[in-house]
Scaffold this motif. Structure first.
Motif, PDB file in Angstrom:
ATOM      1  N   ILE A   1       0.848  -1.196   0.000  1.00 12.26           N
ATOM      2  CA  ILE A   1       0.000   0.000   0.000  1.00 12.26           C
ATOM      3  C   ILE A   1       0.882   1.244   0.000  1.00 12.26           C
ATOM      4  CG2 ILE A   1      -1.706   1.327   1.333  1.00 12.26           C
ATOM      5  CD1 ILE A   1      -2.747  -1.361   2.403  1.00 12.26           C
ATOM      6  N   ASN A   2       0.557   2.195  -0.847  1.00 12.37           N
ATOM      7  CA  ASN A   2       1.301   3.446  -0.931  1.00 12.37           C
ATOM      8  C   ASN A   2       0.712   4.435   0.087  1.00 12.37           C
ATOM      9  OD1 ASN A   2       2.629   5.819  -1.635  1.00 12.37           O
ATOM     10  ND2 ASN A   2       2.551   5.365  -3.826  1.00 12.37           N
ATOM     11  N   TYR A   3       1.099   4.282   1.337  1.00 18.18           N
ATOM     12  CA  TYR A   3       0.547   5.096   2.420  1.00 18.18           C
ATOM     13  C   TYR A   3       0.732   6.591   2.156  1.00 18.18           C
ATOM     14  CZ  TYR A   3       0.924   0.631   4.930  1.00 18.18           C
ATOM     15  OH  TYR A   3       0.835  -0.680   5.309  1.00 18.18           O
ATOM     16  N   ASN A   4       1.896   6.950   1.674  1.00 20.89           N
ATOM     17  CA  ASN A   4       2.207   8.368   1.527  1.00 20.89           C
ATOM     18  C   ASN A   4       1.296   9.049   0.508  1.00 20.89           C
ATOM     19  OD1 ASN A   4       4.087  10.427   2.501  1.00 20.89           O
ATOM     20  ND2 ASN A   4       4.691  10.567   0.354  1.00 20.89           N
ATOM     21  N   LEU A   5       1.083   8.397  -0.623  1.00 19.01           N
ATOM     22  CA  LEU A   5       0.216   8.970  -1.644  1.00 19.01           C
ATOM     23  C   LEU A   5      -1.219   9.072  -1.156  1.00 19.01           C
ATOM     24  CD1 LEU A   5      -0.430   9.946  -4.503  1.00 19.01           C
ATOM     25  CD2 LEU A   5      -0.651   7.540  -5.179  1.00 19.01           C
ATOM     26  N   ILE A   6      -1.712   8.018  -0.528  1.00 18.96           N
ATOM     27  CA  ILE A   6      -3.091   8.024  -0.043  1.00 18.96           C
ATOM     28  C   ILE A   6      -3.285   9.103   1.003  1.00 18.96           C
ATOM     29  CG2 ILE A   6      -4.808   6.678   1.233  1.00 18.96           C
ATOM     30  CD1 ILE A   6      -3.602   4.180  -0.148  1.00 18.96           C
ATOM     31  N   GLU A   7      -2.346   9.215   1.906  1.00 16.41           N
ATOM     32  CA  GLU A   7      -2.457  10.206   2.974  1.00 16.41           C
ATOM     33  C   GLU A   7      -2.414  11.629   2.436  1.00 16.41           C
ATOM     34  OE1 GLU A   7      -0.866  10.379   7.516  1.00 16.41           O
ATOM     35  OE2 GLU A   7       0.643  10.068   5.960  1.00 16.41           O
ATOM     36  N   SER A   8      -1.683  11.839   1.341  1.00 14.49           N
ATOM     37  CA  SER A   8      -1.564  13.185   0.790  1.00 14.49           C
ATOM     38  C   SER A   8      -2.889  13.704   0.254  1.00 14.49           C
ATOM     39  CB  SER A   8      -0.517  13.199  -0.333  1.00 14.49           C
ATOM     40  OG  SER A   8      -1.030  12.612  -1.521  1.00 14.49           O
ATOM     41  N   GLY A   9      -3.732  12.814  -0.278  1.00 16.77           N
ATOM     42  CA  GLY A   9      -5.005  13.234  -0.855  1.00 16.77           C
ATOM     43  C   GLY A   9      -4.867  14.024  -2.135  1.00 16.77           C
ATOM     44  N   VAL A  10      -3.677  14.018  -2.730  1.00 17.27           N
ATOM     45  CA  VAL A  10      -3.410  14.815  -3.929  1.00 17.27           C
ATOM     46  C   VAL A  10      -3.176  13.888  -5.113  1.00 17.27           C
ATOM     47  CG1 VAL A  10      -1.879  16.516  -4.991  1.00 17.27           C
ATOM     48  CG2 VAL A  10      -2.387  16.652  -2.538  1.00 17.27           C
ATOM     49  N   ASN A  11      -3.978  14.021  -6.160  1.00 13.14           N
ATOM     50  CA  ASN A  11      -3.781  13.227  -7.359  1.00 13.14           C
ATOM     51  C   ASN A  11      -2.520  13.657  -8.090  1.00 13.14           C
ATOM     52  OD1 ASN A  11      -6.028  11.647  -6.975  1.00 13.14           O
ATOM     53  ND2 ASN A  11      -7.343  12.846  -8.327  1.00 13.14           N
ATOM     54  N   GLN A  12      -1.841  12.677  -8.661  1.00 12.16           N
ATOM     55  CA  GLN A  12      -0.580  12.911  -9.344  1.00 12.16           C
ATOM     56  C   GLN A  12      -0.756  12.868 -10.854  1.00 12.16           C
ATOM     57  OE1 GLN A  12       2.277  13.541  -7.444  1.00 12.16           O
ATOM     58  NE2 GLN A  12       0.728  13.582  -5.813  1.00 12.16           N
ATOM     59  N   PRO A  13       0.159  13.481 -11.612  1.00  9.67           N
ATOM     60  CA  PRO A  13       0.109  13.359 -13.069  1.00  9.67           C
ATOM     61  C   PRO A  13       0.510  11.952 -13.493  1.00  9.67           C
ATOM     62  CG  PRO A  13       2.092  14.523 -12.392  1.00  9.67           C
ATOM     63  CD  PRO A  13       1.262  14.351 -11.148  1.00  9.67           C
ATOM     64  N   HIS A  14       0.051  11.535 -14.631  1.00  3.52           N
ATOM     65  CA  HIS A  14       0.404  10.265 -15.268  1.00  3.52           C
ATOM     66  C   HIS A  14      -0.267   9.050 -14.635  1.00  3.52           C
ATOM     67  CE1 HIS A  14       3.322  12.444 -17.633  1.00  3.52           C
ATOM     68  NE2 HIS A  14       3.918  12.880 -16.532  1.00  3.52           N
ATOM     69  N   ILE A  15      -0.183   8.903 -13.303  1.00  2.00           N
ATOM     70  CA  ILE A  15      -0.736   7.727 -12.633  1.00  2.00           C
ATOM     71  C   ILE A  15      -0.818   7.984 -11.137  1.00  2.00           C
ATOM     72  CG2 ILE A  15       1.553   6.683 -12.405  1.00  2.00           C
ATOM     73  CD1 ILE A  15       0.277   3.949 -12.540  1.00  2.00           C
ATOM     74  N   ASN A  16      -1.802   7.367 -10.506  1.00  3.11           N
ATOM     75  CA  ASN A  16      -1.895   7.383  -9.047  1.00  3.11           C
ATOM     76  C   ASN A  16      -1.707   5.944  -8.562  1.00  3.11           C
ATOM     77  OD1 ASN A  16      -2.846  10.218  -8.005  1.00  3.11           O
ATOM     78  ND2 ASN A  16      -3.938   9.830  -9.919  1.00  3.11           N
ATOM     79  N   ALA A  17      -0.508   5.646  -8.126  1.00  2.87           N
ATOM     80  CA  ALA A  17      -0.140   4.277  -7.747  1.00  2.87           C
ATOM     81  C   ALA A  17      -0.482   4.035  -6.287  1.00  2.87           C
ATOM     82  CB  ALA A  17       1.343   4.051  -7.988  1.00  2.87           C
ATOM     83  N   PHE A  18      -1.759   3.758  -6.030  1.00  2.00           N
ATOM     84  CA  PHE A  18      -2.224   3.567  -4.661  1.00  2.00           C
ATOM     85  C   PHE A  18      -1.763   2.235  -4.072  1.00  2.00           C
ATOM     86  CE2 PHE A  18      -5.605   6.233  -6.665  1.00  2.00           C
ATOM     87  CZ  PHE A  18      -5.358   7.390  -5.954  1.00  2.00           C
ATOM     88  N   GLY A  19      -1.316   1.310  -4.924  1.00  2.00           N
ATOM     89  CA  GLY A  19      -0.939  -0.018  -4.458  1.00  2.00           C
ATOM     90  C   GLY A  19      -2.096  -0.979  -4.590  1.00  2.00           C
ATOM     91  N   GLY A  20      -2.068  -2.037  -3.776  1.00  2.95           N
ATOM     92  CA  GLY A  20      -3.138  -3.020  -3.803  1.00  2.95           C
ATOM     93  C   GLY A  20      -2.725  -4.326  -4.447  1.00  2.95           C
ATOM     94  N   GLU A  21      -3.245  -5.432  -3.930  1.00  2.00           N
ATOM     95  CA  GLU A  21      -2.804  -6.740  -4.410  1.00  2.00           C
ATOM     96  C   GLU A  21      -3.626  -7.283  -5.567  1.00  2.00           C
ATOM     97  OE1 GLU A  21      -4.270 -10.355  -1.985  1.00  2.00           O
ATOM     98  OE2 GLU A  21      -3.381  -9.020  -0.508  1.00  2.00           O
ATOM     99  N   GLU A  22      -4.640  -6.560  -6.027  1.00  2.00           N
ATOM    100  CA  GLU A  22      -5.244  -6.850  -7.327  1.00  2.00           C
ATOM    101  C   GLU A  22      -6.014  -5.635  -7.808  1.00  2.00           C
ATOM    102  OE1 GLU A  22      -7.829 -10.460  -8.939  1.00  2.00           O
ATOM    103  OE2 GLU A  22      -8.844  -8.514  -8.962  1.00  2.00           O
ATOM    104  N   ARG A  23      -5.610  -5.098  -8.949  1.00  2.00           N
ATOM    105  CA  ARG A  23      -6.310  -3.956  -9.528  1.00  2.00           C
ATOM    106  C   ARG A  23      -6.678  -4.241 -10.977  1.00  2.00           C
ATOM    107  NH1 ARG A  23      -0.857  -2.183  -9.736  1.00  2.00           N
ATOM    108  NH2 ARG A  23      -0.201  -1.236 -11.714  1.00  2.00           N
TER     109      ARG A  23
END
Length: 415
Positions: A94-116
């Protein structure tokens, strides 16, 4: 020169820069103070995800300790699972840092997860990640919103399953427009189903968790044609690496004693990190060296997995495989044969040239074939994910039966 790039590398490139600008240690210390469960446990991840999303927890019909957590905001992805309840190991990265930021990123939002749920192809003349006429460069690469930022509507759910639906209009590199409906159902499996699907005699001596996802694309408009492009279903899972984790990709020997293997996505993989022995490809999954493999459908088997000898965790994915059908190719170039792609991929994370890294994690990925759907027709791809923890005897029997290799084979792969 062929550009052997993958989505895993792109994820690293985007978020390595953001990681450098954030105070990860402070963020995690704050979270740990508000969560009684230790980091690395399922309870910790449930508390974290529910703090930021409308996360749904599912459990197996016959086992309250076998659980998974699903996030509708992240396209109904399975973020993580456990075989041992809230205090048990949490298997997904899990990408804790990205999720906690609440800010969408350019190109991709790599939230993590074991099946997407994703769509293919990534590159080539039928890519849905590049606009018509663009060069295949990172600056132009963009994950479609329908598999990146769109919330999937939960249309039906109970304690052990949930179904999602979404609609999208997507244009490929060649200018073909697809109007599609996406349906995705995730169901927890009971022990009887696990034994039946894997054809194993017993689960005595181990804890287990498993779920199935049924994913479909329905063509809602003009008939699809091979000459102008088609879509495929692409399922990717990010898992926690350790020093002693090894990916196992069995291959069929009906055509050749050697697998139809692509192993140079990022250049040659050192011999102490990849091995081909008997009827399996082994890849280190320690999160310390960026490497990727792909196995063609005529050579792949419908199962693959990994074994973490440090924690005693056996992971298996089982997916639909149609060996004689066409699979989309995703490398970043115009393809001579755009339907000569992989059925299975595996990735080990590692540092970029500048020393930064988003992970570590490793990935197990499966792909569907491409089909020329007429209006109203549907393409479906199923995958099951299994985790087992317990005695070496029981795990070894499962590995031998399903993957065709023993735990001793796995342990000796790089000796």
């Amino acid at each position: 020169m062929q550009k052997h790039l993958s989505v895993s590398l792109l994820i690293l490139a985007v978020f390595a820069m953001n990681a450098c600008r954030s105070n990860n240690q402070s963020n995690q210390e704050t979270l740990e103070q508000t969560n009684n469960d230790a980091k690395g446990t399922f309870g910790y991840d449930v508390a974290f995800l529910k703090k930021y999303n409308n996360a749904l927890t599912l459990q197996a019909p016959d086992n309250a300790d076998a659980q998974a957590i699903i996030v509708p905001e992240y396209q109904g992805r399975v973020m993580t699972s456990t075989a041992s309840g809230t205090k048990g190991n949490s298997y997904g990265w899990i990408n804790y840092n990205l999720i906690e930021s609440g800010v969408n990123q350019p190109h991709i939002n790599a939230f993590g997860g074991e099946e997407r749920f994703w769509l293919s192809p990534e590159g080539g003349q039928f890519s849905v990640y590049f606009k018509k006429g663009q060069t295949f460069d990172f600056a132009n690469w963009q994950t479609p919103a329908i598999i990146d930022t769109v919330t999937y509507q939960a249309v039906e759910s109970d304690s052990s399953s949930v179904s999602f639906r979404a609609n999208a209009i997507i244009e490929n590199y060649s200018g073909t427009v697809f109007v599609v409906e996406i349906n995705r159902k995730i169901s927890m499996l009971d022990k009887a189903a696990i034994m039946s699907e894997l054809n194993v005699a017993s689960l005595e001596g181990c804890k287990s968790v498993a779920y199935e996802s049924i994913n479909s694309l329905t063509n809602k408009d003009t008939d699809w044609k091979a000459e102008t492009g088609m879509l495929g279903i692409w399922l990717l899972g990010m898992f926690q690496p350790t020093e002693k984790t090894v990916i196992v990709a069995p291959f069929s020997t009906r055509l050749s004693k050697k697998p139809l293997l692509t192993d140079d996505y990022f250049g040659k993989i050192p011999s102490d990190r990849i091995a081909v022995k008997d009827s399996a490809v082994y890849l280190r999954a320690d999160g310390k060296f960026r490497s990727k493999i792909g196995i063609a459908p005529r050579s792949a088997r419908n199962v693959a997995g990994s074994y973490d000898a440090e924690k005693g965790i056996l992971t298996i994915i089982q997916y639909d495989l149609k060996a004689e059908e066409k699979y989309l190719k995703s490398t970043w170039e115009i393809h001579k044969d755009p339907y000569d792609g992989d059925a299975f991929n595996a990735y080990n994370d590692g540092k970029l040239a500048d020393g930064s890294q988003m992970g570590p994690f490793y990935e197990l990925e499966s792909n569907s074939p491409a089909k020329a759907l007429k209006e109203g027709e549907t393409l479906t791809h199923r995958q099951r994910t299994y985790h087992f923890e317990g005695s070496k005897e029981t795990l070894g029997a499962i590995s031998q039966s399903v993957l065709g290799v023993s735990l001793d084979n796995i342990a000796a792969a790089f000796q």
